[in-house]
Scaffold this motif. Structure first.
Motif, PDB file in Angstrom:
ATOM      1  N   GLU A 101      22.054  -3.723   1.729  1.00 55.12           N
ATOM      2  CA  GLU A 101      21.145  -4.683   1.497  1.00 55.12           C
ATOM      3  C   GLU A 101      21.126  -5.000  -0.061  1.00 55.12           C
ATOM      4  OE1 GLU A 101      17.452  -2.906   4.565  1.00 55.12           O
ATOM      5  OE2 GLU A 101      17.253  -3.285   2.936  1.00 55.12           O
ATOM      6  N   GLY A 102      21.581  -6.167  -0.443  1.00 56.75           N
ATOM      7  CA  GLY A 102      21.539  -6.432  -1.650  1.00 56.75           C
ATOM      8  C   GLY A 102      22.611  -5.647  -2.418  1.00 56.75           C
ATOM      9  N   ASP A 103      23.244  -5.159  -3.108  1.00 55.06           N
ATOM     10  CA  ASP A 103      24.576  -4.179  -3.889  1.00 55.06           C
ATOM     11  C   ASP A 103      23.736  -2.426  -3.425  1.00 55.06           C
ATOM     12  OD1 ASP A 103      22.191  -3.098  -5.663  1.00 55.06           O
ATOM     13  OD2 ASP A 103      23.806  -3.617  -6.694  1.00 55.06           O
TER      14      ASP A 103
ATOM     15  N   LYS B 151      22.524   5.099  -1.847  1.00 55.68           N
ATOM     16  CA  LYS B 151      23.357   4.977  -4.037  1.00 55.68           C
ATOM     17  C   LYS B 151      23.985   2.659  -3.447  1.00 55.68           C
ATOM     18  CE  LYS B 151      25.085   8.919  -5.573  1.00 55.68           C
ATOM     19  NZ  LYS B 151      24.148  10.741  -4.712  1.00 55.68           N
ATOM     20  N   THR B 152      24.081   2.831  -4.783  1.00 59.55           N
ATOM     21  CA  THR B 152      24.652   1.231  -4.537  1.00 59.55           C
ATOM     22  C   THR B 152      26.568   1.408  -4.586  1.00 59.55           C
ATOM     23  OG1 THR B 152      25.103   0.887  -7.958  1.00 59.55           O
ATOM     24  CG2 THR B 152      23.133   0.659  -6.681  1.00 59.55           C
ATOM     25  N   ILE B 153      26.821  -0.225  -4.319  1.00 61.06           N
ATOM     26  CA  ILE B 153      27.981   0.498  -3.935  1.00 61.06           C
ATOM     27  C   ILE B 153      28.575   0.901  -5.295  1.00 61.06           C
ATOM     28  CG2 ILE B 153      29.497  -1.225  -3.836  1.00 61.06           C
ATOM     29  CD1 ILE B 153      27.961  -3.279  -2.138  1.00 61.06           C
TER      30      ILE B 153
ATOM     31  N   ALA C  44      35.960  -0.438   3.732  1.00 61.07           N
ATOM     32  CA  ALA C  44      35.032  -1.202   3.300  1.00 61.07           C
ATOM     33  C   ALA C  44      33.902  -1.751   2.537  1.00 61.07           C
ATOM     34  CB  ALA C  44      33.981   0.351   4.624  1.00 61.07           C
ATOM     35  N   LEU C  45      33.672  -0.640   1.649  1.00 62.48           N
ATOM     36  CA  LEU C  45      33.681  -1.507   0.065  1.00 62.48           C
ATOM     37  C   LEU C  45      34.155  -2.620  -0.277  1.00 62.48           C
ATOM     38  CD1 LEU C  45      31.975   1.780  -1.551  1.00 62.48           C
ATOM     39  CD2 LEU C  45      30.812   0.565  -0.134  1.00 62.48           C
ATOM     40  N   ASP C  46      35.491  -2.488  -0.116  1.00 62.28           N
ATOM     41  CA  ASP C  46      35.898  -3.547  -1.114  1.00 62.28           C
ATOM     42  C   ASP C  46      35.361  -4.835   0.343  1.00 62.28           C
ATOM     43  OD1 ASP C  46      37.024  -1.816  -3.058  1.00 62.28           O
ATOM     44  OD2 ASP C  46      38.632  -2.125  -1.414  1.00 62.28           O
ATOM     45  N   ALA C  47      35.745  -4.621   1.153  1.00 63.89           N
ATOM     46  CA  ALA C  47      35.520  -5.509   2.413  1.00 63.89           C
ATOM     47  C   ALA C  47      33.729  -6.198   1.886  1.00 63.89           C
ATOM     48  CB  ALA C  47      35.918  -5.362   4.028  1.00 63.89           C
ATOM     49  N   VAL C  48      33.065  -5.361   1.615  1.00 66.58           N
ATOM     50  CA  VAL C  48      31.714  -5.965   1.989  1.00 66.58           C
ATOM     51  C   VAL C  48      31.920  -6.456  -0.099  1.00 66.58           C
ATOM     52  CG1 VAL C  48      28.865  -5.386   1.205  1.00 66.58           C
ATOM     53  CG2 VAL C  48      30.522  -4.172   2.735  1.00 66.58           C
ATOM     54  N   GLY C  49      32.218  -5.935  -1.037  1.00 63.75           N
ATOM     55  CA  GLY C  49      31.798  -6.937  -1.695  1.00 63.75           C
ATOM     56  C   GLY C  49      32.851  -7.786  -1.869  1.00 63.75           C
ATOM     57  N   ALA C  50      33.887  -8.810  -1.107  1.00 64.06           N
ATOM     58  CA  ALA C  50      34.736  -9.188  -1.073  1.00 64.06           C
ATOM     59  C   ALA C  50      33.530 -10.677  -1.632  1.00 64.06           C
ATOM     60  CB  ALA C  50      35.254  -9.235   0.490  1.00 64.06           C
ATOM     61  N   PRO C  51      33.937 -11.649  -1.994  1.00 67.13           N
ATOM     62  CA  PRO C  51      33.217 -12.996  -2.372  1.00 67.13           C
ATOM     63  C   PRO C  51      32.588 -13.531  -0.869  1.00 67.13           C
ATOM     64  CG  PRO C  51      34.717 -13.534  -3.093  1.00 67.13           C
ATOM     65  CD  PRO C  51      34.950 -12.019  -3.136  1.00 67.13           C
ATOM     66  N   ASN C  52      33.745 -14.061   0.419  1.00 67.32           N
ATOM     67  CA  ASN C  52      33.693 -14.517   1.363  1.00 67.32           C
ATOM     68  C   ASN C  52      32.639 -13.725   2.099  1.00 67.32           C
ATOM     69  OD1 ASN C  52      35.415 -12.710   1.708  1.00 67.32           O
ATOM     70  ND2 ASN C  52      36.788 -14.437   3.030  1.00 67.32           N
ATOM     71  N   HIS C  53      31.834 -12.601   2.377  1.00 60.92           N
ATOM     72  CA  HIS C  53      31.719 -11.544   3.190  1.00 60.92           C
ATOM     73  C   HIS C  53      30.276 -12.611   3.663  1.00 60.92           C
ATOM     74  CE1 HIS C  53      30.956  -8.046   5.143  1.00 60.92           C
ATOM     75  NE2 HIS C  53      29.569  -8.392   4.369  1.00 60.92           N
TER      76      HIS C  53
END
Lengths: 409, 158
Positions: free
Chosen positions: B51-53, B82-84, B149-158
């Motif tokens: 949720e958010g970061d 934790k935050t990302i 998974a974190l990389d994918a979540v953080g990706a701009p088009n997620h």
């Protein structure tokens, strides 16, 4: 004559030592066997006295190296009933042997829609090269199934082989230990107009082998599982097949002439041996073959069959339903290994605890992931034997399993 | 030669016998990544819900040995909430601890590592794994999968 394990063990320097203060109980020969001193001496002796490149130098030690290398080829071939040295190609291992078949014969003979039949218990060595061809040229792979007790299911053979160009199967599963009915499959394949390739990596070290009696057209095996060194394997194939096949790797030694605009390949078997070959390894493998012949392959087979029977009986008696042995339960249907599950403990954890007791087993997918999926497991623990193993080794495995149970249950 | 007690600490066996955060999350909104250990055929799926970061939930599915399962279980409790960015730091510290090369560094690097290790809490129990190099892949499987998974979540088009 029965195998005298105490005497045999003295021939293997690795058993002179303790590992971590424990007697070494080596039950992982199906991954790679240990080496007798005769093999080390053959390799050492060659490097110390007559090392030179083969088929090149015109001087005494090069002539001697060439003579020994070609003698090794004859000895190793004769060990599996291959009497024509032109049909015996030295490779790096059985993986290379099957890549050679797939790249050379496969590329020259197979195209879109052509069917290659494998079994569901192939090692990746006899699977990935065909998957590569499927990707590259659209060949179709078909898989012979397994019975519930882990044997090759031949009940639908005629239908499954219909239209096949090649049947490529293992003679002995490296996971289940199952010996497959190679001759029956080969006869059916030939009747269907298909050629037959056989993976003998787990057969040749344990069972007297005659390529002719098996009905194989191609036969691969590897040195390091049969008391020989790493870095050498064999591909045997019928001469007319090899003659019609294009070379596999290109380079030195495999040519008879090279021009700026082309080349002519060398005669068999050198046509398929590009570059400086594994000379010391070939001599080592010949020494391993001689060692096994001295023991007698019939005696080796009887010894290992008795060990399989003892392992199945004693572990089942000790642990009952807590141990699940994969594959057929009669020793006569198996090579020299058992794969098992024990009380739901992950094979990695089992192997780690066993190691603490000096007991070496293999834990993993054994380069046979499709079979693992068939069994519904990610991995198995596998114990395998050779001429230097005896019943106390199996008992040590059982004792170590008790300890694993203590830690994880 | 390292002994088994270095590897199978009580807390590791506890997480193995009673794994935390087992299960699945609906995808989407959660993100799932599956990782494989080519050595043994183990596979693990890590579900991450943000949720958010902030990582609000983590669930784990799949199978593996005691080391991979307990490492995954401990990871899930360590990163949940934790935050990302904070989670990435935990991943980085843990992977540093699991690096056989890091263990051989001396001086400042080693000190910095030991400060960071304090933040890992129970996860430090897995430090003994480094003495068994073949098992490092077991311990890091879930972490590498989580990092993906974190990389994918953080990706701009997620």
């Amino acid at each position: 004559m029965a195998i005298d394990v105490t005497a045999v063990k003295k021939d293997f320097p690795i058993f002179d030592q303790e590992v971590g203060g424990k007697r070494l109980v080596f039950l992982d020969s199906a991954a790679s066997s240990q080496k007798p001193r005769a093999v080390l001496d053959a390799m050492d002796g060659y490097y110390s006295t007559t090392h030179a490149n083969v088929h090149r130098g015109v001087y005494a030690i090069a002539e001697e190296a060439t003579r020994l290398y070609e003698l090794a080829r004859r000895r190793v071939g004769a060990f599996v009933g291959a009497d024509d040295p032109a049909e015996v190609i030295f490779t790096k291992n059985v993986t290379e042997s099957f890549n050679l078949i797939a790249y050379s014969w496969g590329r020259a003979n197979l195209g879109r829609g052509d069917v290659v039949v494998l079994s569901s218990m192939e090692h990746h060595a006899n699977l990935v090269p065909w998957l590569q061809l499927a990707e590259e040229r659209g060949i179709v792979l078909r898989y012979l199934g397994l019975t519930d007790d882990g044997r090759l299911d031949t009940s639908e053979l005629e239908r499954e082989l219909d239209g096949a160009r090649l049947v490529s199967i293992t003679a002995c599963s490296n996971v289940l230990g199952t010996l497959t009915p190679v001759r029956e499959v080969a006869d059916a394949a030939h009747a269907a107009g298909a050629l037959v390739a056989v993976d003998g990596a787990q057969l040749v070290p344990h069972v007297p082998t005659e390529v002719g009696a098996l009905g194989a057209d191609f036969f691969g095996f590897t040195g390091h599982k049969m008391l020989g060194p790493t870095g050498i394997g064999v591909l045997w194939a019928r001469r007319e097949l090899l003659e019609a096949m294009p070379p596999f790797l290109g380079g030195g030694e495999m040519i008879s002439d090279v021009r700026t605009d082309g080349f002519s390949p060398a005669e068999l078997p050198w046509k398929f041996e590009a570059g400086t070959p594994p000379i010391a390894e070939a001599l080592g493998l010949a020494a391993a073959v001689e060692y096994l012949e001295k023991l007698g392959m019939d005696a080796v087979r009887e010894h290992e069959k008795a060990l399989s029977a003892y392992a199945i009986a004693s572990l089942t008696e000790r642990f009952g339903d807590d141990i699940k042995i994969h594959g057929p339960l009669d020793a006569g249907s198996r090579g020299g290994l058992i794969s098992f599950a024990f009380k739901g403990i992950h094979p990695h954890d089992l192997s780690q605890v066993l190691d603490e007791h000096g007991v070496c087993v293999r834990a993993g997918h054994h380069c046979a992931k499709p079979l693992m999926r068939h069994l519904g497991v990610a991995a198995t623990a596998r114990a395998s034997w050779s001429v230097y193993n005896d019943e106390p080794d199996i008992d040590a495995l059982g004792d170590a399993l008790v300890d694993a149970d203590r830690i994880f249950s | 030669m390292p002994g088994l007690e270095d590897l199978y600490r009580e807390i590791i066996l506890d997480h193995y016998r009673n794994p935390r955060n087992r299960g699945e999350l609906p995808v989407p909104p959660a993100h799932a990544e599956t990782g494989f250990n080519p050595l043994c055929g183990d596979e693990i799926t890590v579900y991450v819900q943000t949720e958010g970061d902030r990582i609000v939930d983590v669930k784990l599915a799949g199978q593996g040995c005691s080391i991979s399962q307990s490492s995954a279980s401990m990871m899930s409790t360590a990163v949940k909430g934790k935050t990302i960015d904070e989670a990435r730091r935990v991943v980085s510290t843990f992977k540093g601890m699991m690096s056989v090369h890091e263990q051989r560094l001396g001086g400042d690097e080693a000190e910095r590592s030991s400060d960071a290790l304090a933040e890992l809490g129970d996860l430090v129990a897995l430090q003994g794994v480094v003495k068994f190099p073949v098992r490092i892949k077991c311990a890091t499987l879930s972490w590498n999968t989580f990092a993906q998974a974190l990389d994918a979540v953080g990706a701009p088009n997620h």
